[in-house]
Design a protein around this motif. Sequence first.
Motif, PDB file in Angstrom:
ATOM      1  N   GLU A 111       0.928  -1.284  -0.209  1.00  0.00           N
ATOM      2  CA  GLU A 111      -0.010   0.146   0.136  1.00  0.00           C
ATOM      3  C   GLU A 111       0.826   1.101   0.098  1.00  0.00           C
ATOM      4  OE1 GLU A 111      -0.600  -2.721   1.780  1.00  0.00           O
ATOM      5  OE2 GLU A 111      -2.451  -3.284   0.923  1.00  0.00           O
ATOM      6  N   ASP A 112       2.063   1.175   0.521  1.00  0.00           N
ATOM      7  CA  ASP A 112       2.890   2.328   0.436  1.00  0.00           C
ATOM      8  C   ASP A 112       3.443   3.032  -0.877  1.00  0.00           C
ATOM      9  OD1 ASP A 112       2.571   2.130   3.146  1.00  0.00           O
ATOM     10  OD2 ASP A 112       4.636   1.155   3.666  1.00  0.00           O
ATOM     11  N   PHE A 113       3.313   1.859  -1.803  1.00  0.00           N
ATOM     12  CA  PHE A 113       4.057   2.280  -3.099  1.00  0.00           C
ATOM     13  C   PHE A 113       2.846   3.038  -3.989  1.00  0.00           C
ATOM     14  CE2 PHE A 113       6.530  -1.058  -1.155  1.00  0.00           C
ATOM     15  CZ  PHE A 113       7.889  -0.327  -1.807  1.00  0.00           C
ATOM     16  N   LEU A 114       1.362   2.626  -3.720  1.00  0.00           N
ATOM     17  CA  LEU A 114       0.617   3.495  -4.691  1.00  0.00           C
ATOM     18  C   LEU A 114      -0.666   3.863  -3.724  1.00  0.00           C
ATOM     19  CD1 LEU A 114      -0.002   1.085  -7.594  1.00  0.00           C
ATOM     20  CD2 LEU A 114       1.099   3.190  -7.555  1.00  0.00           C
ATOM     21  N   SER A 115      -0.862   5.229  -3.823  1.00  0.00           N
ATOM     22  CA  SER A 115      -2.231   5.602  -3.293  1.00  0.00           C
ATOM     23  C   SER A 115      -3.630   5.131  -3.806  1.00  0.00           C
ATOM     24  CB  SER A 115      -2.156   7.271  -2.968  1.00  0.00           C
ATOM     25  OG  SER A 115      -2.174   7.542  -4.331  1.00  0.00           O
ATOM     26  N   VAL A 116      -4.541   5.080  -3.279  1.00  0.00           N
ATOM     27  CA  VAL A 116      -5.936   4.938  -3.966  1.00  0.00           C
ATOM     28  C   VAL A 116      -5.940   5.600  -5.363  1.00  0.00           C
ATOM     29  CG1 VAL A 116      -8.369   5.129  -3.858  1.00  0.00           C
ATOM     30  CG2 VAL A 116      -6.980   4.406  -2.053  1.00  0.00           C
ATOM     31  N   GLN A 117      -5.557   6.928  -5.234  1.00  0.00           N
ATOM     32  CA  GLN A 117      -5.828   7.918  -6.347  1.00  0.00           C
ATOM     33  C   GLN A 117      -4.758   7.457  -7.576  1.00  0.00           C
ATOM     34  OE1 GLN A 117      -7.515  10.298  -7.518  1.00  0.00           O
ATOM     35  NE2 GLN A 117      -6.182  10.654  -9.236  1.00  0.00           N
ATOM     36  N   GLU A 118      -3.422   7.129  -6.969  1.00  0.00           N
ATOM     37  CA  GLU A 118      -2.661   6.590  -8.129  1.00  0.00           C
ATOM     38  C   GLU A 118      -3.071   5.144  -8.755  1.00  0.00           C
ATOM     39  OE1 GLU A 118       1.645   8.305  -6.592  1.00  0.00           O
ATOM     40  OE2 GLU A 118       0.947   6.574  -5.427  1.00  0.00           O
ATOM     41  N   GLU A 119      -3.573   4.411  -7.908  1.00  0.00           N
ATOM     42  CA  GLU A 119      -4.081   2.988  -8.187  1.00  0.00           C
ATOM     43  C   GLU A 119      -5.208   3.325  -9.380  1.00  0.00           C
ATOM     44  OE1 GLU A 119      -4.344   0.250  -5.345  1.00  0.00           O
ATOM     45  OE2 GLU A 119      -6.106  -0.976  -6.547  1.00  0.00           O
ATOM     46  N   GLN A 120      -5.971   4.405  -9.142  1.00  0.00           N
ATOM     47  CA  GLN A 120      -7.116   4.606 -10.242  1.00  0.00           C
ATOM     48  C   GLN A 120      -6.326   5.098 -11.490  1.00  0.00           C
ATOM     49  OE1 GLN A 120     -10.270   3.822  -9.929  1.00  0.00           O
ATOM     50  NE2 GLN A 120      -9.676   2.974  -8.037  1.00  0.00           N
ATOM     51  N   GLU A 121      -5.381   6.018 -11.320  1.00  0.00           N
ATOM     52  CA  GLU A 121      -4.597   6.544 -12.660  1.00  0.00           C
ATOM     53  C   GLU A 121      -4.336   5.212 -13.517  1.00  0.00           C
ATOM     54  OE1 GLU A 121      -2.229   9.834 -12.298  1.00  0.00           O
ATOM     55  OE2 GLU A 121      -3.127  10.023 -10.143  1.00  0.00           O
ATOM     56  N   ILE A 122      -3.567   4.081 -12.884  1.00  0.00           N
ATOM     57  CA  ILE A 122      -3.112   3.143 -13.574  1.00  0.00           C
ATOM     58  C   ILE A 122      -4.236   2.272 -14.378  1.00  0.00           C
ATOM     59  CG2 ILE A 122      -1.962   0.936 -13.282  1.00  0.00           C
ATOM     60  CD1 ILE A 122      -0.355   2.255 -10.816  1.00  0.00           C
ATOM     61  N   ILE A 123      -5.190   2.212 -13.401  1.00  0.00           N
ATOM     62  CA  ILE A 123      -6.480   1.221 -13.981  1.00  0.00           C
ATOM     63  C   ILE A 123      -7.051   2.024 -15.280  1.00  0.00           C
ATOM     64  CG2 ILE A 123      -9.076   0.752 -13.381  1.00  0.00           C
ATOM     65  CD1 ILE A 123      -7.879   0.269 -10.679  1.00  0.00           C
ATOM     66  N   ALA A 124      -7.222   3.389 -15.324  1.00  0.00           N
ATOM     67  CA  ALA A 124      -7.523   4.155 -16.330  1.00  0.00           C
ATOM     68  C   ALA A 124      -6.633   4.007 -17.376  1.00  0.00           C
ATOM     69  CB  ALA A 124      -7.610   5.858 -15.776  1.00  0.00           C
ATOM     70  N   ALA A 125      -5.271   3.641 -17.250  1.00  0.00           N
ATOM     71  CA  ALA A 125      -4.298   3.499 -18.201  1.00  0.00           C
ATOM     72  C   ALA A 125      -4.565   2.074 -18.924  1.00  0.00           C
ATOM     73  CB  ALA A 125      -2.737   3.519 -17.606  1.00  0.00           C
ATOM     74  N   ILE A 126      -4.986   1.233 -18.098  1.00  0.00           N
ATOM     75  CA  ILE A 126      -5.274  -0.176 -18.505  1.00  0.00           C
ATOM     76  C   ILE A 126      -6.396  -0.165 -19.234  1.00  0.00           C
ATOM     77  CG2 ILE A 126      -6.121  -2.341 -17.868  1.00  0.00           C
ATOM     78  CD1 ILE A 126      -4.316  -2.170 -15.313  1.00  0.00           C
ATOM     79  N   ARG A 127      -7.532   0.516 -18.791  1.00  0.00           N
ATOM     80  CA  ARG A 127      -8.734   0.715 -19.819  1.00  0.00           C
ATOM     81  C   ARG A 127      -8.456   1.545 -21.146  1.00  0.00           C
ATOM     82  NH1 ARG A 127     -11.590   4.110 -16.240  1.00  0.00           N
ATOM     83  NH2 ARG A 127     -11.490   2.714 -14.626  1.00  0.00           N
ATOM     84  N   LYS A 128      -7.382   2.607 -21.201  1.00  0.00           N
ATOM     85  CA  LYS A 128      -7.156   3.094 -22.391  1.00  0.00           C
ATOM     86  C   LYS A 128      -6.487   2.348 -23.227  1.00  0.00           C
ATOM     87  CE  LYS A 128      -4.730   7.420 -23.916  1.00  0.00           C
ATOM     88  NZ  LYS A 128      -3.829   8.226 -23.307  1.00  0.00           N
ATOM     89  N   ALA A 129      -5.684   1.438 -22.889  1.00  0.00           N
ATOM     90  CA  ALA A 129      -4.597   0.342 -23.497  1.00  0.00           C
ATOM     91  C   ALA A 129      -5.567  -0.291 -24.172  1.00  0.00           C
ATOM     92  CB  ALA A 129      -3.602  -0.043 -22.556  1.00  0.00           C
ATOM     93  N   GLU A 130      -6.486  -0.961 -23.468  1.00  0.00           N
ATOM     94  CA  GLU A 130      -7.312  -2.100 -23.988  1.00  0.00           C
ATOM     95  C   GLU A 130      -8.617  -1.577 -24.957  1.00  0.00           C
ATOM     96  OE1 GLU A 130      -8.937  -4.413 -20.713  1.00  0.00           O
ATOM     97  OE2 GLU A 130      -6.745  -5.154 -20.133  1.00  0.00           O
ATOM     98  N   ARG A 131      -8.397  -0.110 -25.071  1.00  0.00           N
ATOM     99  CA  ARG A 131      -9.330   0.281 -26.191  1.00  0.00           C
ATOM    100  C   ARG A 131      -8.873   0.130 -27.554  1.00  0.00           C
ATOM    101  NH1 ARG A 131     -11.527   4.385 -22.468  1.00  0.00           N
ATOM    102  NH2 ARG A 131      -9.948   5.729 -23.133  1.00  0.00           N
ATOM    103  N   SER A 132      -7.711  -0.181 -27.629  1.00  0.00           N
ATOM    104  CA  SER A 132      -6.960  -0.291 -29.046  1.00  0.00           C
ATOM    105  C   SER A 132      -6.497  -1.711 -29.309  1.00  0.00           C
ATOM    106  CB  SER A 132      -5.743   0.646 -28.937  1.00  0.00           C
ATOM    107  OG  SER A 132      -4.944   0.555 -28.107  1.00  0.00           O
ATOM    108  N   THR A 133      -6.848  -2.552 -28.439  1.00  0.00           N
ATOM    109  CA  THR A 133      -6.044  -3.834 -28.461  1.00  0.00           C
ATOM    110  C   THR A 133      -7.011  -4.936 -27.834  1.00  0.00           C
ATOM    111  OG1 THR A 133      -4.286  -5.503 -28.067  1.00  0.00           O
ATOM    112  CG2 THR A 133      -4.626  -3.804 -26.552  1.00  0.00           C
ATOM    113  N   SER A 134      -7.007  -6.123 -28.598  1.00  0.00           N
ATOM    114  CA  SER A 134      -8.021  -7.265 -27.864  1.00  0.00           C
ATOM    115  C   SER A 134      -7.224  -7.918 -26.756  1.00  0.00           C
ATOM    116  CB  SER A 134      -8.625  -8.170 -28.765  1.00  0.00           C
ATOM    117  OG  SER A 134      -7.372  -8.950 -29.386  1.00  0.00           O
ATOM    118  N   GLY A 135      -5.909  -7.377 -26.597  1.00  0.00           N
ATOM    119  CA  GLY A 135      -5.149  -7.805 -25.676  1.00  0.00           C
ATOM    120  C   GLY A 135      -5.600  -7.625 -24.185  1.00  0.00           C
ATOM    121  N   GLU A 136      -5.318  -8.346 -23.239  1.00  0.00           N
ATOM    122  CA  GLU A 136      -5.785  -8.011 -21.874  1.00  0.00           C
ATOM    123  C   GLU A 136      -4.815  -7.870 -20.998  1.00  0.00           C
ATOM    124  OE1 GLU A 136      -8.823  -7.859 -20.222  1.00  0.00           O
ATOM    125  OE2 GLU A 136      -9.864  -7.757 -22.331  1.00  0.00           O
ATOM    126  N   ILE A 137      -4.447  -6.644 -20.571  1.00  0.00           N
ATOM    127  CA  ILE A 137      -3.400  -6.248 -19.569  1.00  0.00           C
ATOM    128  C   ILE A 137      -3.764  -6.226 -18.029  1.00  0.00           C
ATOM    129  CG2 ILE A 137      -1.415  -4.691 -18.973  1.00  0.00           C
ATOM    130  CD1 ILE A 137      -2.141  -3.587 -21.845  1.00  0.00           C
TER     131      ILE A 137
END
Length: 146
Positions: A5-31
Amino acid sequence: MSKVEDFLSVQEEQEIIAAIRKAERSTSGEIRVHIETHTDSDHFDRALEVFHLLKMDNTRLRNGVLIYIAVADKSFVIYGDKGINKVVPKNFWNSTRDAMNNQFRQGNFKQGLIEGVLQAGFELQKHFPWDIDTHENELPNEISRS
Ligand code: CA
Ligand code: CA
């Protein structure tokens, strides 16, 4: 020992999830991203184990990618499923790894993950473009931890 938990705040975690969502909008691959503090195992073996534990081999095109990080060990592994390895060159993940290393070296943990996810998506779309038949979210975008 420091907690995951010390490495990522809740906010930071949400930003990473948003990046995954964005990446998966251009590929069928699942990250997916999995974070733990430390493992006694070899990191590659552990990444493989986590990949199976998360049932990431259940995608239709076998194109799941796991970004596994052991934070206290300062180690990470990018592991792609069979369907990917069959069609990409051996150095396929180098650009993703480099993007992450560049940020991690500067202590930018969240940014390293975001850039790694986006770069993985960018590479994946060349071989696994998004298409209407594979648009579903086959694996959760949430970060998993152990
Ligand atoms: Ca998908
Ligand atoms: Ca997903």
